[in-house]
Design a protein around this motif. Sequence first.
Motif, PDB file in Angstrom:
ATOM      1  N   ALA A   2       4.914   9.223   0.610  1.00  0.00           N
ATOM      2  CA  ALA A   2       5.549  10.539   0.725  1.00  0.00           C
ATOM      3  C   ALA A   2       6.412  10.839  -0.489  1.00  0.00           C
ATOM      4  CB  ALA A   2       6.391  10.607   2.002  1.00  0.00           C
ATOM      5  N   GLN A   3       7.045   9.805  -1.030  1.00  0.00           N
ATOM      6  CA  GLN A   3       7.927   9.966  -2.179  1.00  0.00           C
ATOM      7  C   GLN A   3       7.449   9.078  -3.323  1.00  0.00           C
ATOM      8  OE1 GLN A   3      10.377  12.187  -2.305  1.00  0.00           O
ATOM      9  NE2 GLN A   3      10.013  12.796  -0.174  1.00  0.00           N
ATOM     10  N   PRO A   4       7.625   9.537  -4.575  1.00  0.00           N
ATOM     11  CA  PRO A   4       7.230   8.690  -5.705  1.00  0.00           C
ATOM     12  C   PRO A   4       8.183   7.517  -5.882  1.00  0.00           C
ATOM     13  CG  PRO A   4       8.281  10.694  -6.495  1.00  0.00           C
ATOM     14  CD  PRO A   4       8.119  10.853  -5.012  1.00  0.00           C
ATOM     15  N   HIS A   5       7.676   6.444  -6.490  1.00  0.00           N
ATOM     16  CA  HIS A   5       8.466   5.265  -6.818  1.00  0.00           C
ATOM     17  C   HIS A   5       8.269   4.983  -8.307  1.00  0.00           C
ATOM     18  CE1 HIS A   5       9.064   4.187  -2.499  1.00  0.00           C
ATOM     19  NE2 HIS A   5       7.933   4.873  -2.385  1.00  0.00           N
ATOM     20  N   LEU A   6       9.153   4.210  -8.890  1.00  0.00           N
ATOM     21  CA  LEU A   6       9.099   4.021 -10.339  1.00  0.00           C
ATOM     22  C   LEU A   6       7.949   3.112 -10.775  1.00  0.00           C
ATOM     23  CD1 LEU A   6      12.887   3.701 -11.253  1.00  0.00           C
ATOM     24  CD2 LEU A   6      11.360   5.665 -11.564  1.00  0.00           C
ATOM     25  N   GLN A   7       7.600   2.142  -9.937  1.00  0.00           N
ATOM     26  CA  GLN A   7       6.533   1.199 -10.289  1.00  0.00           C
ATOM     27  C   GLN A   7       5.658   0.933  -9.063  1.00  0.00           C
ATOM     28  OE1 GLN A   7       6.041   0.012 -13.387  1.00  0.00           O
ATOM     29  NE2 GLN A   7       7.935   0.825 -14.283  1.00  0.00           N
ATOM     30  N   TYR A   8       4.406   0.560  -9.344  1.00  0.00           N
ATOM     31  CA  TYR A   8       3.466   0.223  -8.272  1.00  0.00           C
ATOM     32  C   TYR A   8       2.685  -1.022  -8.686  1.00  0.00           C
ATOM     33  CZ  TYR A   8       4.343   5.097  -6.973  1.00  0.00           C
ATOM     34  OH  TYR A   8       4.932   6.285  -6.630  1.00  0.00           O
ATOM     35  N   VAL A   9       2.203  -1.733  -7.689  1.00  0.00           N
ATOM     36  CA  VAL A   9       1.285  -2.841  -7.931  1.00  0.00           C
ATOM     37  C   VAL A   9       0.086  -2.691  -7.000  1.00  0.00           C
ATOM     38  CG1 VAL A   9       0.903  -5.317  -7.596  1.00  0.00           C
ATOM     39  CG2 VAL A   9       2.922  -4.527  -8.831  1.00  0.00           C
ATOM     40  N   LEU A  10      -1.102  -2.753  -7.586  1.00  0.00           N
ATOM     41  CA  LEU A  10      -2.345  -2.727  -6.820  1.00  0.00           C
ATOM     42  C   LEU A  10      -2.799  -4.177  -6.654  1.00  0.00           C
ATOM     43  CD1 LEU A  10      -4.532  -0.869  -5.570  1.00  0.00           C
ATOM     44  CD2 LEU A  10      -5.700  -0.939  -7.773  1.00  0.00           C
ATOM     45  N   VAL A  11      -2.943  -4.612  -5.411  1.00  0.00           N
ATOM     46  CA  VAL A  11      -3.273  -5.991  -5.096  1.00  0.00           C
ATOM     47  C   VAL A  11      -4.657  -6.060  -4.470  1.00  0.00           C
ATOM     48  CG1 VAL A  11      -2.622  -8.039  -3.760  1.00  0.00           C
ATOM     49  CG2 VAL A  11      -0.851  -6.536  -4.676  1.00  0.00           C
ATOM     50  N   GLU A  12      -5.436  -7.063  -4.863  1.00  0.00           N
ATOM     51  CA  GLU A  12      -6.711  -7.303  -4.195  1.00  0.00           C
ATOM     52  C   GLU A  12      -6.851  -8.781  -3.850  1.00  0.00           C
ATOM     53  OE1 GLU A  12     -10.506  -5.074  -4.734  1.00  0.00           O
ATOM     54  OE2 GLU A  12     -11.098  -6.918  -5.777  1.00  0.00           O
ATOM     55  N   LEU A  13      -7.284  -9.043  -2.616  1.00  0.00           N
ATOM     56  CA  LEU A  13      -7.595 -10.390  -2.159  1.00  0.00           C
ATOM     57  C   LEU A  13      -9.094 -10.499  -1.920  1.00  0.00           C
ATOM     58  CD1 LEU A  13      -4.816 -11.094   0.525  1.00  0.00           C
ATOM     59  CD2 LEU A  13      -4.683 -11.332  -1.955  1.00  0.00           C
ATOM     60  N   SER A  14      -9.680 -11.629  -2.302  1.00  0.00           N
ATOM     61  CA  SER A  14     -11.088 -11.908  -2.022  1.00  0.00           C
ATOM     62  C   SER A  14     -11.147 -13.230  -1.269  1.00  0.00           C
ATOM     63  CB  SER A  14     -11.899 -12.009  -3.322  1.00  0.00           C
ATOM     64  OG  SER A  14     -11.849 -10.783  -4.036  1.00  0.00           O
ATOM     65  N   ASP A  15     -11.553 -13.167   0.003  1.00  0.00           N
ATOM     66  CA  ASP A  15     -11.470 -14.327   0.881  1.00  0.00           C
ATOM     67  C   ASP A  15     -12.858 -14.825   1.261  1.00  0.00           C
ATOM     68  OD1 ASP A  15     -10.624 -16.274   2.570  1.00  0.00           O
ATOM     69  OD2 ASP A  15      -9.477 -14.972   3.892  1.00  0.00           O
ATOM     70  N   SER A  16     -13.056 -16.124   1.185  1.00  0.00           N
ATOM     71  CA  SER A  16     -14.340 -16.708   1.563  1.00  0.00           C
ATOM     72  C   SER A  16     -14.390 -17.082   3.032  1.00  0.00           C
ATOM     73  CB  SER A  16     -14.604 -17.964   0.717  1.00  0.00           C
ATOM     74  OG  SER A  16     -13.570 -18.910   0.917  1.00  0.00           O
ATOM     75  N   GLU A  17     -13.305 -16.873   3.766  1.00  0.00           N
ATOM     76  CA  GLU A  17     -13.260 -17.261   5.186  1.00  0.00           C
ATOM     77  C   GLU A  17     -13.593 -16.092   6.110  1.00  0.00           C
ATOM     78  OE1 GLU A  17     -10.009 -19.171   8.281  1.00  0.00           O
ATOM     79  OE2 GLU A  17     -10.035 -19.830   6.190  1.00  0.00           O
ATOM     80  N   SER A  18     -12.714 -15.094   6.173  1.00  0.00           N
ATOM     81  CA  SER A  18     -12.955 -13.950   7.059  1.00  0.00           C
ATOM     82  C   SER A  18     -11.986 -12.833   6.714  1.00  0.00           C
ATOM     83  CB  SER A  18     -12.779 -14.338   8.532  1.00  0.00           C
ATOM     84  OG  SER A  18     -11.411 -14.622   8.800  1.00  0.00           O
ATOM     85  N   GLU A  19     -12.293 -11.636   7.208  1.00  0.00           N
ATOM     86  CA  GLU A  19     -11.393 -10.504   6.981  1.00  0.00           C
ATOM     87  C   GLU A  19     -10.079 -10.699   7.720  1.00  0.00           C
ATOM     88  OE1 GLU A  19     -11.390  -5.657   7.549  1.00  0.00           O
ATOM     89  OE2 GLU A  19     -13.250  -6.689   7.010  1.00  0.00           O
TER      90      GLU A  19
END
Length: 468
Positions: free
Chosen positions: A274-291
């Motif tokens: 809803a509101q902007p923030h000064l910094q962001y991080v885009l994270v991705e996980l890749s798992d071999s077990e399960s969602e």
Amino acid sequence: MSNFLDQCRTLLGTQYVITSESEMEPYLIDWRRRFTGKACAVLRPGSTDEVAAIVKLCNAARVPIVPQGGNTGLVLGSVPDQSGTAAVLSLTRLNRIRAVDPVNNTLTVEAGCILERAQEEARRVGRLFPLSLAAQGSCTIGGNLSTNAGGTAVLRYGNMRDLCLGLEVVTPQGDIWNGLRGLRKDNTGYDLRDLFIGAEGTLGIITAAVLKLFPAPKAQLTALAAMQTPEDALNFLTIAQDECGAILTGFELISDVCLQLVIKHFPHLQLPFAQPHLQYVLVELSDSESEDHAMSMLEAVISRALEESVIEDAVVASSIAQSRALWALREHIPLAQAEEGKNIKHDISVPISNIANFIRETDDLLQQAFPGCRMVTFGHLGDGNLHYNVSAPVDVQDETFILRQPEVNRVVHDNVHRFGGSISAEHGLGALKRNEITQYKSDVELQLMRNIKNALDPLNLMNPGKIL
């Protein structure tokens, strides 16, 4: 020259020897459309044997060669200079998948194969080729290798050098080295493979490669977290690594300036906060077990980061479509910059622990020297690589600001060097940074590079004027 071109036509066929200015134009303009070179011809061989034969003709006629894949580079590495003496050697016809071995987890492809096609072939056999770039629909494997491309998954899988087991290379003399060995262990002398990877076509022409494949992950999850500072982002990285270990695949830092440009020029893309923030991080996980397993780990990361006041908010993609929408914000940053106008780009790396201090101190130095300049900072925080770009102040014309590029570069690159970093993390040097690198490499290192170049390419016909 006419005799040389006639010999090329005899070898390749007339349709694969391009000499008209209008037809050559796409091969001569760099990706950012700021430089146009000249060439005596564009040659389009269809096999490794034809590449080798062309190189021998160029040797006999003393014609310089500029190897080219998808021509998506950003440092003028794949276009000729303006002398008009060089031939562009386009490898896009060498685009075959030669072999796939899901048991050995290898994929053998030719240099002109589009990255996206290699990814698709890996998926077809239930495997993953993890190199991922914004230009993956047009860049080629040969170009990726020649620049030692990185991308968004280096944190887990490494860059292109780590993803290649063997090469086929045409030497500057027109010989063919067949090093297409799918071996993880081969300790039988000098590692010639690594010599050609990252050399930007200055030591030989890569024509094929054996690539590493990995088991396809059972689940991939994406989240976008919001915070105040790059220091917060580094603390978030520590938490993510503690909680997730090897399944942490991507960790991208994005400043609010970047996303505001994206929303301005691509209004169909929206921020999920809803509101902007000064910094962001885009994270991705890749798992071999399960969602479920991946989700529990991601929730643990976000909960801990919120409890420790490292992040201010976060959203987790609950579908493939939502994940793609979050990645679209990241991937549209370069496009938004182009729409906004000309800017001064830097592809730099510093030790991960120094990133926050580097950003803070370099931002301050640039504001002192160029008041009002806009910092469009984003990149692969997890491996220390930032695209630290500088746009003109809102009240200054782009063309006026671009004239000060050498001054901006000096501030940025001097500070990169002070923090123990590199002025080229994943784009290469090309012609754009060829002279700049002499400010930061030692005389010993430069001489060693020249010795290698002179030993392998004594006639200096392989992509002359690039790197050295």
